[in-house]
Design a protein around this motif. Sequence first.
Motif, PDB file in Angstrom:
ATOM      1  N   ILE A 154       2.559   5.352  11.249  1.00 59.20           N
ATOM      2  CA  ILE A 154       3.394   5.407  10.047  1.00 59.20           C
ATOM      3  C   ILE A 154       3.371   6.811   9.455  1.00 59.20           C
ATOM      4  CG2 ILE A 154       3.593   4.570   7.677  1.00 59.20           C
ATOM      5  CD1 ILE A 154       2.499   1.869   8.749  1.00 59.20           C
ATOM      6  N   LEU A 155       2.190   7.424   9.406  1.00 56.58           N
ATOM      7  CA  LEU A 155       2.091   8.768   8.839  1.00 56.58           C
ATOM      8  C   LEU A 155       2.856   9.767   9.708  1.00 56.58           C
ATOM      9  CD1 LEU A 155      -1.651   8.770   7.740  1.00 56.58           C
ATOM     10  CD2 LEU A 155       0.377   8.702   6.297  1.00 56.58           C
TER      11      LEU A 155
ATOM     12  N   LEU B 262       5.791   5.123  -0.267  1.00 51.23           N
ATOM     13  CA  LEU B 262       6.607   4.033   0.262  1.00 51.23           C
ATOM     14  C   LEU B 262       7.529   3.462  -0.809  1.00 51.23           C
ATOM     15  CD1 LEU B 262       4.141   2.105   2.580  1.00 51.23           C
ATOM     16  CD2 LEU B 262       5.935   3.714   3.172  1.00 51.23           C
TER      17      LEU B 262
ATOM     18  N   PHE C 155       0.836  -1.210   0.000  1.00 51.77           N
ATOM     19  CA  PHE C 155       0.000   0.000   0.000  1.00 51.77           C
ATOM     20  C   PHE C 155       0.870   1.259   0.000  1.00 51.77           C
ATOM     21  CE2 PHE C 155       0.408  -1.563   4.389  1.00 51.77           C
ATOM     22  CZ  PHE C 155       1.066  -0.505   4.958  1.00 51.77           C
TER      23      PHE C 155
ATOM     24  N   LEU D  94       1.357   5.551   1.090  1.00 52.27           N
ATOM     25  CA  LEU D  94       1.006   6.450   2.185  1.00 52.27           C
ATOM     26  C   LEU D  94      -0.300   7.171   1.919  1.00 52.27           C
ATOM     27  CD1 LEU D  94       4.436   8.009   3.189  1.00 52.27           C
ATOM     28  CD2 LEU D  94       3.149   6.196   4.291  1.00 52.27           C
TER      29      LEU D  94
ATOM     30  N   ARG E 184      -3.536   7.673   4.345  1.00 50.30           N
ATOM     31  CA  ARG E 184      -4.227   8.924   4.670  1.00 50.30           C
ATOM     32  C   ARG E 184      -5.723   8.801   4.403  1.00 50.30           C
ATOM     33  NH1 ARG E 184       0.374  11.643   3.921  1.00 50.30           N
ATOM     34  NH2 ARG E 184       0.348  11.129   1.734  1.00 50.30           N
TER      35      ARG E 184
ATOM     36  N   LEU F  65       7.708  -0.838   9.831  1.00 53.49           N
ATOM     37  CA  LEU F  65       6.408  -0.644  10.475  1.00 53.49           C
ATOM     38  C   LEU F  65       5.273  -0.988   9.520  1.00 53.49           C
ATOM     39  CD1 LEU F  65       6.283   2.557  12.673  1.00 53.49           C
ATOM     40  CD2 LEU F  65       5.544   0.253  13.207  1.00 53.49           C
TER      41      LEU F  65
END
Lengths: 297, 297
Positions: free
Chosen positions: A72-73, B4, A2, A4, A8, B75
Motif C-alpha cells: 500500500i505504501l 487514506l 487506519f 498511512l 509506516r 487494497l
Amino acid sequence: MFGLHQLRCFVAVADHLHFGQAASQLNMTQPPLSRQIQLLEREIGVPLFDRTSRSVRLTPAGRVFLPEAKRILRLSESAMKWTRRVWRGEAGTLRIGFTAASGYGMLPGLIRQLRGIMPNVDLVLREMVTRLQIEALDSGVLDLGFMRPSVDLRRFAVREHATEAMVVALPAGEATTAPPALPVSDLQDRPFIMYSPDNALYFHDLVTALLDEHQVQPKVVEQVGQIHSMLALVDAGFGAALVPETAARLHFPAVAFRPLADGASPPVRLNAVWRDENDNPALARFLAQAGLDQVGT
Amino acid sequence: MFGLHQLRCFVAVADHLHFGQAASQLNMTQPPLSRQIQLLEREIGVPLFDRTSRSVRLTPAGRVFLPEAKRILRLSESAMKWTRRVWRGEAGTLRIGFTAASGYGMLPGLIRQLRGIMPNVDLVLREMVTRLQIEALDSGVLDLGFMRPSVDLRRFAVREHATEAMVVALPAGEATTAPPALPVSDLQDRPFIMYSPDNALYFHDLVTALLDEHQVQPKVVEQVGQIHSMLALVDAGFGAALVPETAARLHFPAVAFRPLADGASPPVRLNAVWRDENDNPALARFLAQAGLDQVGT
DNA sequence: TTGATCGATGCGTGGATCGGATCGATGTTC
DNA sequence: GAACATCGATCCGATCCACGCATCGATCAA
C-alpha cells in the motif's frame, strides 16, 4: 480505517522489531509510536505484535499484514509520482487526429518527434476528416488535430504545420510523352479526376481556384473524396489528377508524378489545431517543445 | 504524505463531481471536504480538479490519480479483511511435519480433514524424521508434527493421533507355505531385516522389545532406517521384516503381509505434537476442530 | 539485589480537523 | 437586466488527536 502513517509506523517496527529504533527512524519518540501501533491493532481488531518488555515479534496475522502494508505504501508513493509526471506532461495520453492525406507525409516524423520529447506519453492516433476533427476537439475527444484550413477554426488555436506543392499524377502510359514539368495548361481537355466538394472541400476549392486562375478546363471524369481512391483511378488509366506531393509515397505501379511548371502550384496547407482551454499537460509540453505555444490566432 | 481519508474524499468528489453531494455521502459538511481536497492537491503538488462555482471537472492528472486512489483504498480494505481472517484461523499457513511411515496411512485423510475445516489455509507438508521435527517445532519452522514417541517431547503438547499393529512382511515365495497368521516364534532363525537404531530408533526399540519378550532371535541380515528400503529388501528375497500395517499400501510385487497371531503386536503409536506457545491461529483452529485442545501432557 | 533496558501509560500542550456562518462567482428566471 | 438560487472557498471558534516528557512495570544481566 487506519491511516498511512500508522502503516509506516507498523512497517518500521516490523523491520526493526524494536520500538525505540523504529521511532528514531521515523523521527519521533517511542511513546506515540506505541500509541499508533495500538490504534492500528484496535482498528483491525487483531494483535500484530507479540511484545514483552524484552522482545518484539510479529504474530502470524502481522506477518500477513506486513507485505500488504508495504504494498500500500509503495502504491501510494508511485501514484503520487505518476500523477506529478502527468502534470508535468511527461506521462499521460495525447489524442491526435489527422487527415488521411497528411498521414502519408508528416505522421511518421511527428510520431518520432513525440517519442523523443515525451517517451512515456501514450499516443492515440485517429484518422478523421477536418470537420470531424473540429467536433472531436470541441467535445474533448481529441487534444490535437492536423487538418486543412477551414472557416470553423476561429475559436481554436491554429498554427500552420506544413505546406507542400501539388503535383500531377498521370497514367504511366501518358507520362512517357509528357515533359518533366507540366504547365497547368497541359490539363486543358485532359481526362481529369476531381475532388468531391462534399468530402474534400479544401482540395476541391484549391484545384478549382488553380484551374480558374489559368482559365483551364479539363474533362472531369470523376469526383472522389479520398486521395488514394483518386490515385487508384489514375492507376486504372481513367485520367490525370492533382495531388499533394507527399501522396507520391503511395506506390501505385501505373502512376507517374510530374511537378507543375513555373511553381504554379498553390501551397497545400496543413494546420495544427487545438483548444486553448485544453488542460492536458502533454499537449502543452508538445506545443512548447515544438515552438507552437506563442500567442496568435 | 496524504492520508487514506483524503483519498476517500477525493474519490467521492470525483464520483459525484459535486462537493455537497460528496460531503453528505462522507457524512461530513462541505467546508472540511474542500479543505481536504486542497490539502491533497498541495501534498501532491498537482491540481486534481478544475472547479468553478458552477462545475467540477477532473484534470488529466486527476483522471490518472483516480484509479490509483481507488486501488489503494481497495487494497487497504482487503489487507484488513485478510489479516482478520488469518487471526480467526480461517486463512494463513499451517506447516506440518510427518514421518515417512505415517505418510502412507494417515496423511491423505488428514489433508482431507484440514481442507474441510480450513479451505483457505495453505498447507506446507514436509517429511522429516522425529528428531528433525522436534528441532523444527522448536525453531518455529513447523507448527505441527506427526511423529513417533520420544523422550524429548516433554516440553511440547502431545496427543496420541493413531495406533496400528505391526505385520510381518514376507518374500512372496515363503508366504505360500506360511499360515494366515504368524506367531512371533515363527521368526526364530528366519532371515530378518531389522530397523537401524540410528535412523529408526522407535521401531528398533519396539521390535527389539517384542522379540525379547518372546525370546525369539531371528537371523538379522540387514539394518535399515526406512520402511520402503526394508520392503525393497523383502521384495528381493533377503528375508522377513516387521512393518506397520499401513505400510502394506506400498505395493511391492513380491512381498506378502501376514498379521501376527494372538494380537501379539505392540501398538505402533503416532503422536500429534505442537508447541503450546505457538500463536498460529490456524493451528489453534485445527486443534479445536479436531478435539485436541484439552489440557494435558 | 541492583541496575539497565524496553514497552506501556498518564498528562499537558499544540496543531489539525470539524461544523456553522458567510463570501464571491456564476447561471437562471421573470 | 435585476433579483434569486446554487455552489465552492474562506473565516472562525470549538473540539479532538497526536505529540513529547516523565514515569511505571516487567524482564534480564551482573
